[in-house]
Design a protein around this motif. Structure first.
Motif, PDB file in Angstrom:
ATOM      1  N   TYR A 121       6.041  -2.880  20.373  1.00 37.74           N
ATOM      2  CA  TYR A 121       7.103  -3.822  20.737  1.00 37.74           C
ATOM      3  C   TYR A 121       6.660  -5.229  20.965  1.00 37.74           C
ATOM      4  N   LYS A 122       7.599  -6.207  20.330  1.00 38.47           N
ATOM      5  CA  LYS A 122       7.433  -7.570  20.612  1.00 38.47           C
ATOM      6  C   LYS A 122       8.389  -8.207  21.507  1.00 38.47           C
ATOM      7  N   VAL A 123       8.114  -9.050  22.410  1.00 37.53           N
ATOM      8  CA  VAL A 123       8.915  -9.527  23.357  1.00 37.53           C
ATOM      9  C   VAL A 123       9.189 -10.923  22.767  1.00 37.53           C
ATOM     10  N   SER A 124      10.450 -11.285  23.443  1.00 41.44           N
ATOM     11  CA  SER A 124      11.004 -12.735  23.285  1.00 41.44           C
ATOM     12  C   SER A 124      11.995 -12.877  24.431  1.00 41.44           C
ATOM     13  N   MET A 125      12.402 -14.336  24.599  1.00 41.72           N
ATOM     14  CA  MET A 125      13.058 -14.495  25.766  1.00 41.72           C
ATOM     15  C   MET A 125      14.218 -15.563  25.035  1.00 41.72           C
ATOM     16  N   GLU A 126      15.571 -15.555  25.797  1.00 42.52           N
ATOM     17  CA  GLU A 126      16.626 -16.534  25.330  1.00 42.52           C
ATOM     18  C   GLU A 126      16.982 -17.079  26.818  1.00 42.52           C
ATOM     19  N   GLU A 127      17.347 -18.533  27.109  1.00 41.71           N
ATOM     20  CA  GLU A 127      17.868 -18.999  28.136  1.00 41.71           C
ATOM     21  C   GLU A 127      19.247 -19.831  27.527  1.00 41.71           C
ATOM     22  N   ILE A 128      20.164 -19.883  28.334  1.00 40.86           N
ATOM     23  CA  ILE A 128      21.423 -20.749  28.140  1.00 40.86           C
ATOM     24  C   ILE A 128      21.640 -21.472  29.264  1.00 40.86           C
ATOM     25  N   HIS A 129      21.866 -22.601  29.215  1.00 43.23           N
ATOM     26  CA  HIS A 129      22.368 -23.471  30.285  1.00 43.23           C
ATOM     27  C   HIS A 129      23.407 -24.326  29.994  1.00 43.23           C
ATOM     28  N   HIS A 130      24.071 -25.042  30.781  1.00 41.27           N
ATOM     29  CA  HIS A 130      25.029 -26.211  30.673  1.00 41.27           C
ATOM     30  C   HIS A 130      24.234 -27.396  29.950  1.00 41.27           C
ATOM     31  N   THR A 131      24.923 -28.128  29.364  1.00 42.18           N
ATOM     32  CA  THR A 131      24.641 -29.327  28.519  1.00 42.18           C
ATOM     33  C   THR A 131      24.048 -30.449  29.475  1.00 42.18           C
ATOM     34  N   ALA A 136      14.263 -28.265  29.284  1.00 41.47           N
ATOM     35  CA  ALA A 136      13.875 -26.792  28.530  1.00 41.47           C
ATOM     36  C   ALA A 136      12.511 -26.573  28.038  1.00 41.47           C
ATOM     37  N   PRO A 137      12.174 -25.005  28.365  1.00 41.37           N
ATOM     38  CA  PRO A 137      13.198 -23.920  28.692  1.00 41.37           C
ATOM     39  C   PRO A 137      13.325 -24.407  30.206  1.00 41.37           C
ATOM     40  N   GLU A 161      10.793 -22.362  20.843  1.00 42.78           N
ATOM     41  CA  GLU A 161      11.418 -22.591  19.536  1.00 42.78           C
ATOM     42  C   GLU A 161      10.395 -22.427  18.343  1.00 42.78           C
ATOM     43  N   GLN A 162       9.127 -22.108  18.431  1.00 38.24           N
ATOM     44  CA  GLN A 162       8.238 -21.784  17.190  1.00 38.24           C
ATOM     45  C   GLN A 162       7.361 -20.765  17.588  1.00 38.24           C
ATOM     46  N   GLU A 163       6.832 -20.127  16.504  1.00 33.16           N
ATOM     47  CA  GLU A 163       5.985 -18.986  16.502  1.00 33.16           C
ATOM     48  C   GLU A 163       4.887 -19.425  16.413  1.00 33.16           C
ATOM     49  N   LYS A 164       3.986 -18.824  17.279  1.00 33.07           N
ATOM     50  CA  LYS A 164       2.711 -19.374  17.682  1.00 33.07           C
ATOM     51  C   LYS A 164       1.888 -17.770  18.021  1.00 33.07           C
ATOM     52  N   THR A 171      13.961 -19.101  23.370  1.00 26.42           N
ATOM     53  CA  THR A 171      14.779 -19.856  22.625  1.00 26.42           C
ATOM     54  C   THR A 171      15.580 -20.470  23.855  1.00 26.42           C
ATOM     55  N   ALA A 172      15.851 -21.963  23.873  1.00 22.74           N
ATOM     56  CA  ALA A 172      16.572 -22.520  24.863  1.00 22.74           C
ATOM     57  C   ALA A 172      17.870 -23.074  24.195  1.00 22.74           C
ATOM     58  N   LYS A 173      19.152 -22.866  24.762  1.00 18.19           N
ATOM     59  CA  LYS A 173      20.426 -23.160  24.110  1.00 18.19           C
ATOM     60  C   LYS A 173      21.066 -23.902  25.303  1.00 18.19           C
ATOM     61  N   ARG A 174      21.810 -24.887  24.803  1.00 18.92           N
ATOM     62  CA  ARG A 174      22.646 -25.680  25.831  1.00 18.92           C
ATOM     63  C   ARG A 174      23.911 -25.748  25.245  1.00 18.92           C
ATOM     64  N   THR A 175      24.876 -25.268  26.250  1.00 17.48           N
ATOM     65  CA  THR A 175      26.402 -24.872  26.004  1.00 17.48           C
ATOM     66  C   THR A 175      27.341 -25.342  27.096  1.00 17.48           C
ATOM     67  N   GLU A 176      28.336 -25.955  26.793  1.00 13.92           N
ATOM     68  CA  GLU A 176      29.131 -26.401  27.971  1.00 13.92           C
ATOM     69  C   GLU A 176      29.725 -25.302  29.027  1.00 13.92           C
ATOM     70  N   ASP A 177      29.530 -25.749  30.238  1.00 14.91           N
ATOM     71  CA  ASP A 177      29.824 -24.940  31.627  1.00 14.91           C
ATOM     72  C   ASP A 177      29.110 -23.356  31.499  1.00 14.91           C
ATOM     73  N   VAL A 178      27.822 -23.396  31.390  1.00 19.27           N
ATOM     74  CA  VAL A 178      27.223 -22.084  31.552  1.00 19.27           C
ATOM     75  C   VAL A 178      26.248 -22.383  32.616  1.00 19.27           C
ATOM     76  N   PRO A 179      26.393 -21.459  33.730  1.00 17.32           N
ATOM     77  CA  PRO A 179      25.686 -21.748  34.845  1.00 17.32           C
ATOM     78  C   PRO A 179      24.109 -21.369  34.506  1.00 17.32           C
ATOM     79  N   GLY A 180      23.726 -20.456  33.659  1.00 16.54           N
ATOM     80  CA  GLY A 180      22.638 -19.830  33.444  1.00 16.54           C
ATOM     81  C   GLY A 180      22.572 -18.388  33.357  1.00 16.54           C
TER      82      GLY A 180
END
Length: 232
Positions: A121-131, A136-137, A161-164, A171-180
């Motif tokens: 298993y390979k682990v990854s993470m994504e977080e999404i917050h307001h703009t 970040a992260p 955002e990059q493989e090491k 992965t960090a994303k910024r989207t309108e009106d997303v508390p977290g």
């Protein structure tokens, strides 16, 4: 309690509403350094990375207990702990004060420990917050990543955002009106395991901050939300 709000943006205003509902008084609503901190019984800092250390150290120097949920300033954290111990102050930092997120932190650590021996298993993470989020992260993502690294020996760092090699990818994303929203994924060739925490609004963060302030008042020392929630 008489509360100082150090940082009076959206989070500060939500904390104000909850604090008033719980019978407290807001005596300082600071957007800058023009305040006298000794007017308050306790301070709640949700300011900016550049202002956080000065806000917190000013509280500690003036014997005002302080909790901080500001992220992006942790290069000064050890210095803050040393100051708090020297001055016999009271301080809590949390990357996230939400009660649900702090339960999620524990679930994340436990899952990482279980997955440590399952090398497929390979682990990854994504977080999404307001703009409007400046860092970040997110601090919450960093806490989650560090807890995985501590329990999962396949990783020794995280990378945005990059493989090491041996780095947990975030992965960090910024989207309108997303508390977290924070998602952790373990993926193999045969299946995928996901755990996710989704905040619906700022109320959970604000309530946790007020509960932490109530718990800290009258105490001396450096604490975490594990102490507040009595999570071993």
């Amino acid at each position: 309690m008489k509360i100082a709000l150090l940082g009076y943006g959206k989070m500060g205003k939500t904390i104000e509403q909850i604090a008033l509902q719980r019978g407290h008084t807001i005596v300082i609503k600071a957007k800058n350094n023009n305040y006298t901190i000794t007017e308050a019984d306790i301070a709640i800092d949700f300011s900016t990375p550049s202002a956080a250390y000065n806000n917190i150290s000013n509280c500690i120097e003036n014997n005002v207990p302080v909790i901080s949920g500001t992220t992006g300033w942790l290069e000064d954290y050890d210095k803050t702990v040393a100051l708090c111990q020297e001055k016999k102050g009271a301080f809590i930092y949390a990357s996230n004060f939400s009660l649900g997120v702090n339960v999620f932190f524990e679930l994340n650590s436990y899952l990482a420990k279980m997955m440590n021996t399952l090398k497929d298993y390979k682990v990854s993470m994504e977080e999404i917050h307001h703009t409007q989020k400046l860092d970040a992260p997110s601090g919450t993502a960093i806490t989650l990543a560090n807890d995985i690294i501590k329990e999962h020996t396949s990783y020794n760092s995280w990378s945005l955002e990059q493989e090491k090699e041996k780095a947990l990818p975030i992965t960090a994303k910024r989207t309108e009106d997303v508390p977290g929203t924070h998602s952790i994924t373990y993926k193999s060739d045969v299946d995928t395991i996901d755990i996710t925490h989704t905040a619906h609004n700022r109320q959970g963060f604000a309530l946790g901050a007020v509960i932490a302030a109530e718990w800290l008042y009258g105490k001396t020392g450096v604490f975490t939300m594990k102490d507040v929630l009595n999570i071993s």
